[in-house]
Design a protein around this motif. Sequence first.
Motif, PDB file in Angstrom:
ATOM      1  N   LEU A  48      47.227   1.813  17.605  1.00 22.41           N
ATOM      2  CA  LEU A  48      46.722   0.937  16.555  1.00 22.41           C
ATOM      3  C   LEU A  48      46.183  -0.362  17.137  1.00 22.41           C
ATOM      4  O   LEU A  48      45.118  -0.847  16.750  1.00 22.41           O
ATOM      5  N   GLY A  49      46.911  -0.941  18.089  1.00 19.22           N
ATOM      6  CA  GLY A  49      46.474  -2.183  18.711  1.00 19.22           C
ATOM      7  C   GLY A  49      45.150  -2.026  19.436  1.00 19.22           C
ATOM      8  O   GLY A  49      44.275  -2.891  19.342  1.00 19.22           O
ATOM      9  N   ALA A  50      45.010  -0.913  20.165  1.00 18.34           N
ATOM     10  CA  ALA A  50      43.763  -0.661  20.884  1.00 18.34           C
ATOM     11  C   ALA A  50      42.599  -0.501  19.913  1.00 18.34           C
ATOM     12  O   ALA A  50      41.495  -1.009  20.148  1.00 18.34           O
ATOM     13  N   ARG A  51      42.832   0.206  18.810  1.00 17.07           N
ATOM     14  CA  ARG A  51      41.780   0.411  17.815  1.00 17.07           C
ATOM     15  C   ARG A  51      41.431  -0.908  17.118  1.00 17.07           C
ATOM     16  O   ARG A  51      40.253  -1.200  16.868  1.00 17.07           O
ATOM     17  N   PHE A  52      42.429  -1.698  16.798  1.00 16.06           N
ATOM     18  CA  PHE A  52      42.222  -2.994  16.163  1.00 16.06           C
ATOM     19  C   PHE A  52      41.366  -3.883  17.053  1.00 16.06           C
ATOM     20  O   PHE A  52      40.397  -4.515  16.611  1.00 16.06           O
ATOM     21  N   ASP A  53      41.704  -3.924  18.330  1.00 17.81           N
ATOM     22  CA  ASP A  53      40.953  -4.713  19.302  1.00 17.81           C
ATOM     23  C   ASP A  53      39.501  -4.252  19.371  1.00 17.81           C
ATOM     24  O   ASP A  53      38.574  -5.074  19.365  1.00 17.81           O
ATOM     25  N   MET A  54      39.295  -2.951  19.423  1.00 19.51           N
ATOM     26  CA  MET A  54      37.952  -2.399  19.529  1.00 19.51           C
ATOM     27  C   MET A  54      37.110  -2.706  18.297  1.00 19.51           C
ATOM     28  O   MET A  54      35.928  -3.049  18.401  1.00 19.51           O
ATOM     29  N   GLU A  55      37.728  -2.606  17.119  1.00 17.76           N
ATOM     30  CA  GLU A  55      36.979  -2.855  15.887  1.00 17.76           C
ATOM     31  C   GLU A  55      36.591  -4.328  15.755  1.00 17.76           C
ATOM     32  O   GLU A  55      35.490  -4.641  15.279  1.00 17.76           O
ATOM     33  N   VAL A  56      37.477  -5.218  16.166  1.00 20.65           N
ATOM     34  CA  VAL A  56      37.154  -6.650  16.129  1.00 20.65           C
ATOM     35  C   VAL A  56      35.994  -6.948  17.067  1.00 20.65           C
ATOM     36  O   VAL A  56      35.051  -7.674  16.721  1.00 20.65           O
ATOM     37  N   ASP A  57      36.037  -6.382  18.271  1.00 22.39           N
ATOM     38  CA  ASP A  57      34.948  -6.565  19.234  1.00 22.39           C
ATOM     39  C   ASP A  57      33.628  -6.052  18.671  1.00 22.39           C
ATOM     40  O   ASP A  57      32.594  -6.724  18.757  1.00 22.39           O
ATOM     41  N   ALA A  58      33.662  -4.844  18.126  1.00 20.68           N
ATOM     42  CA  ALA A  58      32.440  -4.216  17.625  1.00 20.68           C
ATOM     43  C   ALA A  58      31.835  -5.016  16.481  1.00 20.68           C
ATOM     44  O   ALA A  58      30.608  -5.189  16.410  1.00 20.68           O
ATOM     45  N   PHE A  59      32.681  -5.528  15.601  1.00 18.90           N
ATOM     46  CA  PHE A  59      32.153  -6.274  14.458  1.00 18.90           C
ATOM     47  C   PHE A  59      31.569  -7.615  14.890  1.00 18.90           C
ATOM     48  O   PHE A  59      30.551  -8.063  14.354  1.00 18.90           O
ATOM     49  N   LEU A  60      32.193  -8.257  15.874  1.00 16.55           N
ATOM     50  CA  LEU A  60      31.646  -9.508  16.386  1.00 16.55           C
ATOM     51  C   LEU A  60      30.260  -9.288  16.989  1.00 16.55           C
ATOM     52  O   LEU A  60      29.341 -10.086  16.750  1.00 16.55           O
ATOM     53  N   ILE A  61      30.105  -8.222  17.753  1.00 21.06           N
ATOM     54  CA  ILE A  61      28.799  -7.908  18.347  1.00 21.06           C
ATOM     55  C   ILE A  61      27.771  -7.622  17.252  1.00 21.06           C
ATOM     56  O   ILE A  61      26.604  -8.040  17.346  1.00 21.06           O
ATOM     57  N   LEU A  62      28.184  -6.933  16.194  1.00 17.08           N
ATOM     58  CA  LEU A  62      27.278  -6.654  15.079  1.00 17.08           C
ATOM     59  C   LEU A  62      26.811  -7.956  14.425  1.00 17.08           C
ATOM     60  O   LEU A  62      25.612  -8.140  14.166  1.00 17.08           O
ATOM     61  N   VAL A  63      27.749  -8.853  14.165  1.00 15.39           N
ATOM     62  CA  VAL A  63      27.408 -10.121  13.516  1.00 15.39           C
ATOM     63  C   VAL A  63      26.493 -10.959  14.410  1.00 15.39           C
ATOM     64  O   VAL A  63      25.503 -11.538  13.942  1.00 15.39           O
ATOM     65  N   LEU A  64      26.802 -11.013  15.701  1.00 18.67           N
ATOM     66  CA  LEU A  64      25.956 -11.770  16.623  1.00 18.67           C
ATOM     67  C   LEU A  64      24.555 -11.180  16.709  1.00 18.67           C
ATOM     68  O   LEU A  64      23.564 -11.913  16.804  1.00 18.67           O
ATOM     69  N   SER A  65      24.476  -9.857  16.674  1.00 21.01           N
ATOM     70  CA  SER A  65      23.154  -9.215  16.745  1.00 21.01           C
ATOM     71  C   SER A  65      22.332  -9.528  15.498  1.00 21.01           C
ATOM     72  O   SER A  65      21.105  -9.687  15.570  1.00 21.01           O
ATOM     73  N   VAL A  66      22.997  -9.637  14.354  1.00 15.94           N
ATOM     74  CA  VAL A  66      22.294 -10.029  13.126  1.00 15.94           C
ATOM     75  C   VAL A  66      21.737 -11.443  13.274  1.00 15.94           C
ATOM     76  O   VAL A  66      20.580 -11.713  12.924  1.00 15.94           O
ATOM     77  N   TYR A  67      22.551 -12.335  13.810  1.00 18.13           N
ATOM     78  CA  TYR A  67      22.127 -13.723  13.978  1.00 18.13           C
ATOM     79  C   TYR A  67      20.958 -13.837  14.965  1.00 18.13           C
ATOM     80  O   TYR A  67      19.948 -14.496  14.679  1.00 18.13           O
ATOM     81  N   VAL A  68      21.083 -13.200  16.108  1.00 15.48           N
ATOM     82  CA  VAL A  68      20.047 -13.303  17.144  1.00 15.48           C
ATOM     83  C   VAL A  68      18.778 -12.569  16.723  1.00 15.48           C
ATOM     84  O   VAL A  68      17.675 -12.935  17.135  1.00 15.48           O
ATOM     85  N   SER A  69      18.904 -11.548  15.879  1.00 10.41           N
ATOM     86  CA  SER A  69      17.720 -10.807  15.428  1.00 10.41           C
ATOM     87  C   SER A  69      16.775 -11.698  14.630  1.00 10.41           C
ATOM     88  O   SER A  69      15.572 -11.439  14.576  1.00 10.41           O
ATOM     89  N   THR A  70      17.289 -12.747  14.015  1.00  6.57           N
ATOM     90  CA  THR A  70      16.424 -13.663  13.267  1.00  6.57           C
ATOM     91  C   THR A  70      15.562 -14.501  14.206  1.00  6.57           C
ATOM     92  O   THR A  70      14.552 -15.066  13.790  1.00  6.57           O
TER      93      THR A  70
END
Length: 253
Positions: free
Chosen positions: A127-149
């Motif tokens: 669970l901890g490994a999955r939680f860590d991975m999902e937080v990382d993935a979502f941060l990258i998604l949000v940053l990509s949205v910001y930089v895409s502008t």
Amino acid sequence: MALNNTYDARPQHETAVGAGIQLLLLALLGTAIGMGPAGWLTGLAFAFATWAVLARALHRSCLRSFGPANRVTLGRATLVGGVTALVADSFESAPPVTLLVGLTAVALLLDGVDGKVARRTGTSTALGARFDMEVDAFLILVLSVYVSTQLGPWVLLIGGMRYAFVAAARLAPWLNAPLPPSFARKTVAAVQGMALLLAGAELLPHLANLTIVALALGSLLWSFGRDVRWLWRTSRITVEAAAGGKVLELVGR
């Protein structure tokens, strides 16, 4: 029985505390920058979704302790919630770049801390490994949205690739097989966050930011391509071995 139930409920209590801290951070951000409706709604949605998904996962995993590593990851998730709210708010007003970069930098710096804490305390869990991975993935998604502008919609490929892989795995189950540990994969994943952070900070000329993010995307395509190829070859070997075993069984009869 009552004592056991009280003890088992502690991880759920910690997720509730995490949600409360998330709301406090949103309140501080809202007061500091006068955050608009988009930022508030997105931040609140992130806080509620994180609490609901994590609470359900804890209930299903029956963990008796949330653990120090998960607390670090929950803290990173809180920072990611703040970044998410700021990025959403940036579509309505000029973003506070320094604040956004600061929250993102801390979240990225803490990325490797939770894993080290888990190993040193002997509290590593699936669970901890999955939680860590999902937080990382979502941060990258949000940053990509910001930089895409700033650089164009193609940057969304960086944030969306992992989610596209998960969707593809529903249609091709062989993609769900576990991958062997890879230093190269971890390095490429870390590069994405640093490249997007650097581009988002707008410290370099546009062409330099464009080049950095394009190289990051190229490395990510290479990493995913290598993993998909390994999974495909492994699945074929497994199928062939299973078919060979059936043939030997029939011959033996």
